[in-house]
Design a protein around this motif. Sequence first.
Motif, PDB file in Angstrom:
ATOM      1  N   VAL A  12       0.867  -1.180   0.000  1.00 42.48           N
ATOM      2  CA  VAL A  12       0.000   0.000   0.000  1.00 42.48           C
ATOM      3  C   VAL A  12       0.903   1.228   0.000  1.00 42.48           C
ATOM      4  O   VAL A  12       1.791   1.353   0.843  1.00 42.48           O
ATOM      5  CB  VAL A  12      -0.909   0.010   1.258  1.00 42.48           C
ATOM      6  CG1 VAL A  12      -1.815   1.239   1.256  1.00 42.48           C
ATOM      7  CG2 VAL A  12      -1.740  -1.269   1.335  1.00 42.48           C
ATOM      8  N   TYR A  13       0.723   2.107  -0.984  1.00 33.74           N
ATOM      9  CA  TYR A  13       1.482   3.359  -1.030  1.00 33.74           C
ATOM     10  C   TYR A  13       0.665   4.476  -0.383  1.00 33.74           C
ATOM     11  O   TYR A  13      -0.555   4.475  -0.472  1.00 33.74           O
ATOM     12  CB  TYR A  13       1.759   3.778  -2.481  1.00 33.74           C
ATOM     13  CG  TYR A  13       2.794   2.947  -3.202  1.00 33.74           C
ATOM     14  CD1 TYR A  13       4.137   3.012  -2.850  1.00 33.74           C
ATOM     15  CD2 TYR A  13       2.430   2.129  -4.264  1.00 33.74           C
ATOM     16  CE1 TYR A  13       5.093   2.277  -3.535  1.00 33.74           C
ATOM     17  CE2 TYR A  13       3.377   1.390  -4.956  1.00 33.74           C
ATOM     18  CZ  TYR A  13       4.705   1.470  -4.585  1.00 33.74           C
ATOM     19  OH  TYR A  13       5.642   0.753  -5.274  1.00 33.74           O
ATOM     20  N   GLY A  14       1.359   5.407   0.238  1.00 35.32           N
ATOM     21  CA  GLY A  14       0.703   6.622   0.735  1.00 35.32           C
ATOM     22  C   GLY A  14      -0.125   6.422   1.981  1.00 35.32           C
ATOM     23  O   GLY A  14      -0.932   7.268   2.348  1.00 35.32           O
ATOM     24  N   THR A  23      -3.545   0.814  -3.069  1.00 34.73           N
ATOM     25  CA  THR A  23      -3.136  -0.580  -2.889  1.00 34.73           C
ATOM     26  C   THR A  23      -2.568  -1.062  -4.218  1.00 34.73           C
ATOM     27  O   THR A  23      -3.313  -1.374  -5.141  1.00 34.73           O
ATOM     28  CB  THR A  23      -4.333  -1.453  -2.457  1.00 34.73           C
ATOM     29  OG1 THR A  23      -4.859  -0.900  -1.250  1.00 34.73           O
ATOM     30  CG2 THR A  23      -3.905  -2.897  -2.206  1.00 34.73           C
ATOM     31  N   ALA A  24      -1.217  -1.079  -4.318  1.00 35.94           N
ATOM     32  CA  ALA A  24      -0.577  -1.481  -5.574  1.00 35.94           C
ATOM     33  C   ALA A  24      -0.600  -2.997  -5.724  1.00 35.94           C
ATOM     34  O   ALA A  24      -0.711  -3.518  -6.833  1.00 35.94           O
ATOM     35  CB  ALA A  24       0.847  -0.962  -5.632  1.00 35.94           C
ATOM     36  N   LEU A  25      -0.484  -3.719  -4.594  1.00 43.60           N
ATOM     37  CA  LEU A  25      -0.573  -5.186  -4.615  1.00 43.60           C
ATOM     38  C   LEU A  25      -1.511  -5.620  -3.485  1.00 43.60           C
ATOM     39  O   LEU A  25      -1.358  -5.192  -2.342  1.00 43.60           O
ATOM     40  CB  LEU A  25       0.807  -5.824  -4.423  1.00 43.60           C
ATOM     41  CG  LEU A  25       1.852  -5.545  -5.510  1.00 43.60           C
ATOM     42  CD1 LEU A  25       3.223  -6.069  -5.089  1.00 43.60           C
ATOM     43  CD2 LEU A  25       1.431  -6.167  -6.849  1.00 43.60           C
ATOM     44  N   SER A  44      -0.640  -1.422 -17.726  1.00 45.56           N
ATOM     45  CA  SER A  44       0.069  -0.361 -17.024  1.00 45.56           C
ATOM     46  C   SER A  44      -0.672  -0.046 -15.721  1.00 45.56           C
ATOM     47  O   SER A  44      -1.889   0.005 -15.702  1.00 45.56           O
ATOM     48  CB  SER A  44       0.093   0.863 -17.940  1.00 45.56           C
ATOM     49  OG  SER A  44       1.087   1.734 -17.509  1.00 45.56           O
ATOM     50  N   GLY A  45       0.094   0.090 -14.636  1.00 44.46           N
ATOM     51  CA  GLY A  45      -0.515   0.390 -13.340  1.00 44.46           C
ATOM     52  C   GLY A  45      -1.025  -0.829 -12.595  1.00 44.46           C
ATOM     53  O   GLY A  45      -1.616  -0.705 -11.521  1.00 44.46           O
ATOM     54  N   SER A  46      -0.790  -2.032 -13.139  1.00 43.69           N
ATOM     55  CA  SER A  46      -1.332  -3.238 -12.490  1.00 43.69           C
ATOM     56  C   SER A  46      -0.478  -3.695 -11.311  1.00 43.69           C
ATOM     57  O   SER A  46      -0.895  -4.556 -10.549  1.00 43.69           O
ATOM     58  CB  SER A  46      -1.463  -4.368 -13.519  1.00 43.69           C
ATOM     59  OG  SER A  46      -0.214  -4.634 -14.125  1.00 43.69           O
ATOM     60  N   GLY A  47       0.750  -3.138 -11.172  1.00 48.07           N
ATOM     61  CA  GLY A  47       1.581  -3.495 -10.021  1.00 48.07           C
ATOM     62  C   GLY A  47       2.832  -4.285 -10.363  1.00 48.07           C
ATOM     63  O   GLY A  47       3.529  -4.771  -9.478  1.00 48.07           O
ATOM     64  N   LYS A  48       3.167  -4.384 -11.651  1.00 44.21           N
ATOM     65  CA  LYS A  48       4.318  -5.194 -12.068  1.00 44.21           C
ATOM     66  C   LYS A  48       5.634  -4.669 -11.502  1.00 44.21           C
ATOM     67  O   LYS A  48       6.436  -5.435 -10.973  1.00 44.21           O
ATOM     68  CB  LYS A  48       4.419  -5.237 -13.605  1.00 44.21           C
ATOM     69  CG  LYS A  48       3.188  -5.795 -14.293  1.00 44.21           C
ATOM     70  CD  LYS A  48       3.360  -5.846 -15.807  1.00 44.21           C
ATOM     71  CE  LYS A  48       3.563  -4.492 -16.472  1.00 44.21           C
ATOM     72  NZ  LYS A  48       2.416  -3.572 -16.349  1.00 44.21           N
ATOM     73  N   THR A  49       5.848  -3.358 -11.650  1.00 45.81           N
ATOM     74  CA  THR A  49       7.101  -2.767 -11.164  1.00 45.81           C
ATOM     75  C   THR A  49       7.203  -2.911  -9.652  1.00 45.81           C
ATOM     76  O   THR A  49       8.257  -3.260  -9.111  1.00 45.81           O
ATOM     77  CB  THR A  49       7.158  -1.268 -11.542  1.00 45.81           C
ATOM     78  OG1 THR A  49       6.954  -1.168 -12.942  1.00 45.81           O
ATOM     79  CG2 THR A  49       8.485  -0.644 -11.177  1.00 45.81           C
ATOM     80  N   THR A  50       6.092  -2.649  -8.987  1.00 47.04           N
ATOM     81  CA  THR A  50       6.059  -2.784  -7.529  1.00 47.04           C
ATOM     82  C   THR A  50       6.415  -4.217  -7.129  1.00 47.04           C
ATOM     83  O   THR A  50       7.238  -4.433  -6.230  1.00 47.04           O
ATOM     84  CB  THR A  50       4.648  -2.418  -7.005  1.00 47.04           C
ATOM     85  OG1 THR A  50       4.352  -1.081  -7.404  1.00 47.04           O
ATOM     86  CG2 THR A  50       4.560  -2.534  -5.501  1.00 47.04           C
ATOM     87  N   LEU A  51       5.833  -5.189  -7.811  1.00 47.20           N
ATOM     88  CA  LEU A  51       6.109  -6.584  -7.485  1.00 47.20           C
ATOM     89  C   LEU A  51       7.581  -6.915  -7.711  1.00 47.20           C
ATOM     90  O   LEU A  51       8.242  -7.516  -6.853  1.00 47.20           O
ATOM     91  CB  LEU A  51       5.207  -7.504  -8.334  1.00 47.20           C
ATOM     92  CG  LEU A  51       5.373  -9.008  -8.081  1.00 47.20           C
ATOM     93  CD1 LEU A  51       5.062  -9.370  -6.631  1.00 47.20           C
ATOM     94  CD2 LEU A  51       4.464  -9.819  -9.025  1.00 47.20           C
TER      95      LEU A  51
HETATM   96  P1  ADP Z   1       3.039  -1.253 -13.439  1.00 50.12           P
HETATM   97  O1  ADP Z   1       4.503  -1.512 -13.286  1.00 50.12           O
HETATM   98  O2  ADP Z   1       2.244  -2.493 -13.720  1.00 50.12           O
HETATM   99  O3  ADP Z   1       2.735  -0.160 -14.395  1.00 50.12           O
HETATM  100  P2  ADP Z   1       3.261  -0.080 -10.797  1.00 50.12           P
HETATM  101  O4  ADP Z   1       3.765  -1.115  -9.872  1.00 50.12           O
HETATM  102  O5  ADP Z   1       4.216   0.947 -11.295  1.00 50.12           O
HETATM  103  O6  ADP Z   1       2.487  -0.779 -12.004  1.00 50.12           O
HETATM  104  O7  ADP Z   1       2.068   0.715 -10.084  1.00 50.12           O
HETATM  105  C1  ADP Z   1       0.963   0.072  -9.435  1.00 50.12           C
HETATM  106  C2  ADP Z   1       0.111   1.134  -8.770  1.00 50.12           C
HETATM  107  O8  ADP Z   1       0.827   1.715  -7.677  1.00 50.12           O
HETATM  108  C3  ADP Z   1      -0.258   2.296  -9.687  1.00 50.12           C
HETATM  109  O9  ADP Z   1      -1.542   2.735  -9.304  1.00 50.12           O
HETATM  110  C4  ADP Z   1       0.806   3.331  -9.355  1.00 50.12           C
HETATM  111  O10 ADP Z   1       0.355   4.641  -9.630  1.00 50.12           O
HETATM  112  C5  ADP Z   1       1.010   3.105  -7.888  1.00 50.12           C
HETATM  113  N1  ADP Z   1       2.392   3.439  -7.444  1.00 50.12           N
HETATM  114  C6  ADP Z   1       3.547   2.856  -7.909  1.00 50.12           C
HETATM  115  N2  ADP Z   1       4.613   3.359  -7.274  1.00 50.12           N
HETATM  116  C7  ADP Z   1       4.135   4.292  -6.398  1.00 50.12           C
HETATM  117  C8  ADP Z   1       4.761   5.145  -5.445  1.00 50.12           C
HETATM  118  N3  ADP Z   1       6.078   5.174  -5.267  1.00 50.12           N
HETATM  119  N4  ADP Z   1       3.944   5.962  -4.713  1.00 50.12           N
HETATM  120  C9  ADP Z   1       2.611   5.934  -4.901  1.00 50.12           C
HETATM  121  N5  ADP Z   1       1.959   5.136  -5.763  1.00 50.12           N
HETATM  122  C10 ADP Z   1       2.710   4.325  -6.513  1.00 50.12           C
END
Ligand code: ADP
Length: 236
Positions: A12-14, A23-25, A44-51
């Motif tokens: 969860v961000y923020g 909730t990113a994941l 895009s925005g599904s949480g891949k980078t976060t994961l």
């Molecule tokens: P993807 O890589 O699939 O595009 P991300 O993991 O970048 O997805 O993002 C997943 C969600 O979390 C999105 O809604 C994004 O805006 C949010 N998010 C990602 N990084 C941050 C961060 N550092 N602070 C706040 N929200 C974030």
Amino acid sequence: MLMLEAKNIVKVYGELAGEGATTALGGVSFQLNKGDFIAIMGPSGSGKTTLLNILSGLDKPTSGEVVIDRNIISSLNGEQLALFRRKQLGFVFQDFNLLDSLTVKENIVVPMVLEKKSATEMEERVHELASLFDIEEILNKYPYQISGGQQQRTAVSRALVNHPSLIFADEPTGNLDSKSSTVIMECFEKIVQELSATVLLVTHDVFAASYCRKVIFIKDGLIHSSIDRKGSRKDF
Ligand code: ADP
Ligand code: ADP
């Protein structure tokens, strides 16, 4: 043999800021065995980078646990984590992340220099990888003198130089044309087949994913579905 286990990963961000928590994941669990070759796909925005950041120890999950090769990544301290990442993990990025002031060969050995390996060992390893990935002719060139595909093969060699057991790749074909993408995906196949490493890539590229043995689709921070490919790839 189990290589990586993601146990109910929530991010969860923020939350502390209070306003508009994202909730990113929402609770992601899956396992990778040694020798797996897997793609994570999703909009895009599904949480891949976060994961990817959480699996590789760059970021901490809000809750849940990541276990790699019996090490609980999410509970290592900074120093332990840096050591673990350097010894056990390899990273490949979309924009290659090579150092422009170093030659191809120097870029490849950077992780070995950090591990204080001997000059002979470095020399042997560079030639082994350069021969595997067909970059022997460009070892003394600088990144700006070679093609994108050659830069990515340099980056793949650097990722492998310390014999990591697990390679993470973030959109590895994102900046490559179709021909270079093919070459890079063949490099990943070699990594899995000949070096017995495990490869996890995050990608938008369906063509790149077609090389993987398994694809996990994530959507809105959750695993939506997955595909397991039995048997070998058929080329036309
Ligand atoms: P993807 O890589 O699939 O595009 P991300 O993991 O970048 O997805 O993002 C997943 C969600 O979390 C999105 O809604 C994004 O805006 C949010 N998010 C990602 N990084 C941050 C961060 N550092 N602070 C706040 N929200 C974030
Ligand atoms: P990708 O292209 O992999 O989907 P993004 O462009 O979504 O990545 O995100 C780039 C960087 O910005 C990442 O480090 C991500 O964590 C961060 N980020 C994404 N969304 C947000 C957000 N809403 N607030 C703050 N940082 C974010």
